[in-house]
Design an enzyme around this catalytic site. Structure first.
Site, mmCIF file in Angstrom:
data_model
loop_
_atom_site.group_PDB
_atom_site.id
_atom_site.type_symbol
_atom_site.label_atom_id
_atom_site.label_comp_id
_atom_site.label_asym_id
_atom_site.label_seq_id
_atom_site.Cartn_x
_atom_site.Cartn_y
_atom_site.Cartn_z
ATOM 1 N N LEU A 1 -6.893 -1.536 4.822
ATOM 2 C CA LEU A 1 -7.216 -1.881 3.437
ATOM 3 C C LEU A 1 -6.136 -2.747 2.817
ATOM 4 C CD1 LEU A 1 -8.996 -1.662 0.956
ATOM 5 C CD2 LEU A 1 -7.968 0.590 0.486
ATOM 6 N N TYR A 2 -4.880 -2.398 3.035
ATOM 7 C CA TYR A 2 -3.772 -3.172 2.492
ATOM 8 C C TYR A 2 -3.791 -4.596 3.033
ATOM 9 C CZ TYR A 2 1.048 -4.431 1.287
ATOM 10 O OH TYR A 2 2.164 -5.062 0.788
ATOM 11 N N ALA A 3 -3.967 -4.727 4.352
ATOM 12 C CA ALA A 3 -3.993 -6.057 4.969
ATOM 13 C C ALA A 3 -5.198 -6.856 4.504
ATOM 14 C CB ALA A 3 -3.983 -5.930 6.489
ATOM 15 N N LEU A 4 -6.330 -6.187 4.315
ATOM 16 C CA LEU A 4 -7.528 -6.867 3.818
ATOM 17 C C LEU A 4 -7.258 -7.526 2.475
ATOM 18 C CD1 LEU A 4 -10.618 -7.440 3.641
ATOM 19 C CD2 LEU A 4 -10.845 -5.148 2.648
ATOM 20 N N LYS B 1 -4.363 -8.272 0.960
ATOM 21 C CA LYS B 1 -3.329 -9.307 0.989
ATOM 22 C C LYS B 1 -3.809 -10.551 1.729
ATOM 23 C CE LYS B 1 0.121 -7.411 -1.285
ATOM 24 N NZ LYS B 1 0.678 -8.034 -2.509
#
Length: 245
Positions: free
Chosen positions: A153-156, A158
């Site tokens: 989710l974080y990488a999505l 960013k």
């Protein structure tokens, strides 16, 4: 040339990379507004340090999860400082965990703060930035290279910043405004300390076998703000200690 006599807004500027960036731009001669959500004491402490350098500092309470607040903060900063030359989109959150354990509320909040707020701040900045201004967003190296389980989710969120940066650079380029994305690797902050429980794996993933410091990221922001970087736009600049080496 540095950021002398410019004005800047740094979102999430009360601590970590945001505070380091606000102070670095101040030392280079800028007046700086910063946003915070809850920690007014920390924000006021950064403002006092800004004023200690003989520059103007402004702390604005703004919750990036609020759709109305993100753009409003840009207008408030421009009004308070008299103009706006630099926007640093630093505020962000991270919700980590297996994808099967992330609920819709997690998804909504991460995308609201890490994507929607940045877009809306950029939209407001397009109205208020002086010609020759700068927009710099903070992403993460995890959106470029495998970050491991739990970071989906974080990488999505960013990763979306790269899709925003490139066309916006084209759109604002005729006004001399540059738009760039910084992709930091592991950086020693309160939220991700270099001696924390997840630090060993992050450190070993870098070529330098260490965390970066907020000041090292802030120095890159300062360069991209400078006149020497006027021909750099629409790109991603990695400061990750060799995470991708």
């Amino acid at each position: 040339m540095t950021s002398s006599d410019r004005t800047a807004l740094v979102t999430g500027g009360s601590r970590g990379i945001g505070a380091a960036t606000a102070l670095r731009l101040t030392r280079d001669g800028a007046d700086v507004a910063l946003t915070y959500v809850r920690d007014k004491e920390a924000a006021d402490a950064v403002v006092r340090r800004i004023e200690g350098y003989g520059r103007r500092g402004v702390a604005l309470r703004s919750d990036a999860a609020d759709a109305d607040a993100a753009g409003a903060a840009v207008h408030e900063a421009a009004d308070a400082l008299g103009r706006l030359d630099v926007l640093v989109n630093n505020a962000g959150i991270g919700v980590l965990g297996p994808i099967t354990q992330l609920d819709p509320a997690d998804v909504d909040r991460v995308l609201a703060v890490n994507v929607r707020a940045v877009f809306l701040a950029c939209r407001a900045a397009a109205e208020r930035l002086a010609d020759g201004g700068r927009i710099i967003s903070l992403g993460t190296a995890l959106s470029r290279y495998a970050g491991g389980p739990g970071a989906t989710l974080y990488a999505l969120g960013k990763s979306a910043l790269a899709g925003l940066t490139k066309p916006l650079a084209r759109e604002l380029g005729p006004r001399g405004i540059t738009v760039n994305l910084i992709q930091p690797g592991p950086v020693d902050t309160d939220l991700n300390p270099a001696d924390g429980p997840f630090a060993a794996a992050q450190r070993s993933a870098t070529a330098l076998d260490r965390f970066g410091t907020p000041d090292e990221v802030a120095s890159l922001v300062a360069y991209l703000v400078s006149a020497e970087a006027a021909y750099i736009t629409g790109t991603e600049v990695v400061v990750d200690g060799g995470h991708a080496a």
